[in-house]
Enzyme design. Structure first.
Site, PDB file in Angstrom:
ATOM      1  N   CYS A   1     -11.179   3.367  -0.415  1.00  0.00           N
ATOM      2  CA  CYS A   1      -9.881   3.853   0.042  1.00  0.00           C
ATOM      3  C   CYS A   1      -9.543   3.077   1.311  1.00  0.00           C
ATOM      4  CB  CYS A   1      -9.951   5.352   0.330  1.00  0.00           C
ATOM      5  SG  CYS A   1      -8.461   5.998   1.118  1.00  0.00           S
ATOM      6  N   THR A   2      -8.284   2.698   1.419  1.00  0.00           N
ATOM      7  CA  THR A   2      -7.868   1.853   2.541  1.00  0.00           C
ATOM      8  C   THR A   2      -8.215   2.430   3.915  1.00  0.00           C
ATOM      9  OG1 THR A   2      -5.747   2.998   2.323  1.00  0.00           O
ATOM     10  CG2 THR A   2      -5.922   0.770   1.383  1.00  0.00           C
ATOM     11  N   HIS A   3      -8.231   3.774   4.014  1.00  0.00           N
ATOM     12  CA  HIS A   3      -8.420   4.408   5.327  1.00  0.00           C
ATOM     13  C   HIS A   3      -9.878   4.485   5.763  1.00  0.00           C
ATOM     14  CE1 HIS A   3      -4.370   5.620   4.410  1.00  0.00           C
ATOM     15  NE2 HIS A   3      -4.254   6.350   5.505  1.00  0.00           N
TER      16      HIS A   3
ATOM     17  N   GLU B   1      -5.746   8.965   9.939  1.00  0.00           N
ATOM     18  CA  GLU B   1      -4.397   8.824  10.506  1.00  0.00           C
ATOM     19  C   GLU B   1      -4.263   9.600  11.812  1.00  0.00           C
ATOM     20  OE1 GLU B   1      -1.246   9.340   7.656  1.00  0.00           O
ATOM     21  OE2 GLU B   1      -2.124   7.840   6.319  1.00  0.00           O
TER      22      GLU B   1
ATOM     23  N   ASP C   1       0.863  -1.182   0.000  1.00  0.00           N
ATOM     24  CA  ASP C   1       0.000   0.000   0.000  1.00  0.00           C
ATOM     25  C   ASP C   1       0.894   1.224   0.000  1.00  0.00           C
ATOM     26  OD1 ASP C   1      -2.468   1.524   0.322  1.00  0.00           O
ATOM     27  OD2 ASP C   1      -1.780   1.931   2.353  1.00  0.00           O
ATOM     28  N   SER C   2       0.301   2.380  -0.252  1.00  0.00           N
ATOM     29  CA  SER C   2       1.060   3.629  -0.185  1.00  0.00           C
ATOM     30  C   SER C   2       1.543   3.904   1.237  1.00  0.00           C
ATOM     31  CB  SER C   2       0.169   4.779  -0.653  1.00  0.00           C
ATOM     32  OG  SER C   2      -1.027   4.788   0.102  1.00  0.00           O
TER      33      SER C   2
ATOM     34  N   CYS D   1      -3.845  -0.921  -2.021  1.00  0.00           N
ATOM     35  CA  CYS D   1      -4.127   0.508  -2.230  1.00  0.00           C
ATOM     36  C   CYS D   1      -5.101   0.695  -3.397  1.00  0.00           C
ATOM     37  CB  CYS D   1      -2.807   1.198  -2.538  1.00  0.00           C
ATOM     38  SG  CYS D   1      -2.942   2.949  -2.846  1.00  0.00           S
ATOM     39  N   ASN D   2      -6.198   1.391  -3.135  1.00  0.00           N
ATOM     40  CA  ASN D   2      -7.185   1.633  -4.188  1.00  0.00           C
ATOM     41  C   ASN D   2      -6.610   2.520  -5.287  1.00  0.00           C
ATOM     42  OD1 ASN D   2     -10.233   0.837  -3.123  1.00  0.00           O
ATOM     43  ND2 ASN D   2      -8.777   1.226  -1.482  1.00  0.00           N
ATOM     44  N   THR D   3      -5.821   3.510  -4.888  1.00  0.00           N
ATOM     45  CA  THR D   3      -5.246   4.431  -5.872  1.00  0.00           C
ATOM     46  C   THR D   3      -4.287   3.669  -6.794  1.00  0.00           C
ATOM     47  OG1 THR D   3      -5.405   6.193  -4.234  1.00  0.00           O
ATOM     48  CG2 THR D   3      -4.001   6.601  -6.119  1.00  0.00           C
TER      49      THR D   3
ATOM     50  N   TYR E   1      -0.422   8.492  -2.172  1.00  0.00           N
ATOM     51  CA  TYR E   1      -0.462   8.295  -3.619  1.00  0.00           C
ATOM     52  C   TYR E   1      -1.668   9.032  -4.230  1.00  0.00           C
ATOM     53  CZ  TYR E   1       2.930   4.350  -3.557  1.00  0.00           C
ATOM     54  OH  TYR E   1       4.043   3.558  -3.434  1.00  0.00           O
TER      55      TYR E   1
HETATM   56  N1  DGL Z   1      -3.998   3.892   0.238  1.00  0.00           N
HETATM   57  C1  DGL Z   1      -4.652   4.956  -0.486  1.00  0.00           C
HETATM   58  C2  DGL Z   1      -5.891   4.397  -1.197  1.00  0.00           C
HETATM   59  O1  DGL Z   1      -6.438   3.373  -0.837  1.00  0.00           O
HETATM   60  C3  DGL Z   1      -5.041   6.106   0.421  1.00  0.00           C
HETATM   61  C4  DGL Z   1      -3.870   6.926   0.904  1.00  0.00           C
HETATM   62  C5  DGL Z   1      -3.110   7.592  -0.211  1.00  0.00           C
HETATM   63  O2  DGL Z   1      -3.617   8.555  -0.832  1.00  0.00           O
HETATM   64  O3  DGL Z   1      -2.006   7.160  -0.473  1.00  0.00           O
HETATM   65  O4  DGL Z   1      -6.333   4.980  -2.149  1.00  0.00           O
END
Ligand code: DGL
Length: 278
Positions: free
Chosen positions: A188-190, A156, A11-12, A74-76, A43
């Site tokens: 999104c992971t968060h 976070e 993940d990012s 990571c979704n991005t 990301y």
């Molecule tokens: N992990 C990213 C996602 O799931 C979120 C955090 C980021 O922007 O890197 O899109």
């Protein structure tokens, strides 16, 4: 014969631990290696080219650890880099978009689905297309997409359900409420950490889809289809970050949801050469 090589998850940053926790719950007998690119996170604000380059380096680092599968938590990264990674990787690559889209289509009753994610994920249009494809048999299926960039910082910071989170959610989620969506993909992971406040704003009848749960199901099926399941012995959990391991472990616990990760190691991936893959 059993395949005891670990599953690689990247993940990012720390957010992908929400996906890792679902994978561990679904296949507890599998070893895992997690890499969080905290040194270059987020990301979600980066360009398409940068996200592809970073994701390739993340994948190549995990490949060096002899993993049997790569999960792009990571979704991005999934929306921008999945096709590139899948085309150059010699082990199965799992992304989060299609499983999340399918779960949303299964969950909706009124055919109106909301997608919330980072700016880079929403602007790629990949999630929206995946939902429309998964639901092509649903008459009048409507997708409402909304970028919610501040949700990452709130998650976070540990501000999951306070007044600031509530007011931010009211603002971001207004178009979804007005459109009468009955299902929202937490793309999104968060965002699973913010599920209580999102639910408070959307109302209790709106279903929230945690794509991590859907992805874990896909991981389990791929292990079985490819006959690469482990025998469940000597299971290990390794964690790597491209930033300070102490910082990673301080923020990671609620994302992983099962106590602190420990023994996190720092690695540099930005010098991994990706020219041959672009
Ligand atoms: N992990 C990213 C996602 O799931 C979120 C955090 C980021 O922007 O890197 O899109």
């Amino acid at each position: 014969m059993a395949d005891n090589r670990p599953i690689g998850v990247f993940d990012s940053g720390i957010g992908g631990l929400t996906v890792l926790r679902e994978i561990i719950a679904a296949v507890p007998g599998e070893s895992t290696i997690y890499f969080g690119d905290d040194g270059r996170s987020p990301y979600g604000t980066k360009s398409h080219e940068t996200i592809i380059k970073y994701s390739l380096q993340d994948m190549l680092f995990l490949k060096e650890q002899d993993v049997k599968m790569i999960v792009i938590a990571c979704n991005t990264a999934s929306t921008h880099a999945y096709e590139t990674l899948a085309s150059v990787c010699d082990v199965p690559v799992v992304e989060v978009v299609v499983p999340g889209a399918r779960a949303a289509v299964e969950a909706t009753s009124n055919g109106r689905i909301g997608i919330i994610a980072t700016r880079a994920t929403i602007s790629s249009g990949v999630y929206e297309s995946a939902v429309l494809k998964a639901g092509e048999n649903i008459d009048g299926l409507k997708v409402i997409s909304q970028a919610c960039p501040l949700f990452v910082s709130l998650a976070e910071e540990g501000w999951w359900d306070n007044e600031v989170a509530y007011l931010t959610a009211c603002d971001y989620l207004k178009p979804l409420k007005e459109a009468g969506v009955d299902t929202v993909v937490l793309a999104c992971t968060h965002y699973p950490l913010l599920a209580p406040v999102i639910s408070r704003v959307m109302g209790p009848s709106v279903k929230l889809i945690n794509s991590g749960v859907a992805v874990a199901g896909v991981v389990k099926s791929i292990l079985s289809e490819n006959k690469i399941e482990s025998d469940g012995k000597d299971v290990t959990r390794s964690f790597f970050t491209s930033d300070d391991p102490k910082l990673f472990e301080q923020v990671a616990a609620p994302f992983l949801g099962r106590g602190l990760p420990s023994g996190t190691r720092r690695v540099q991936v930005d010098n991994i050469d990706v020219k041959g893959f672009l």
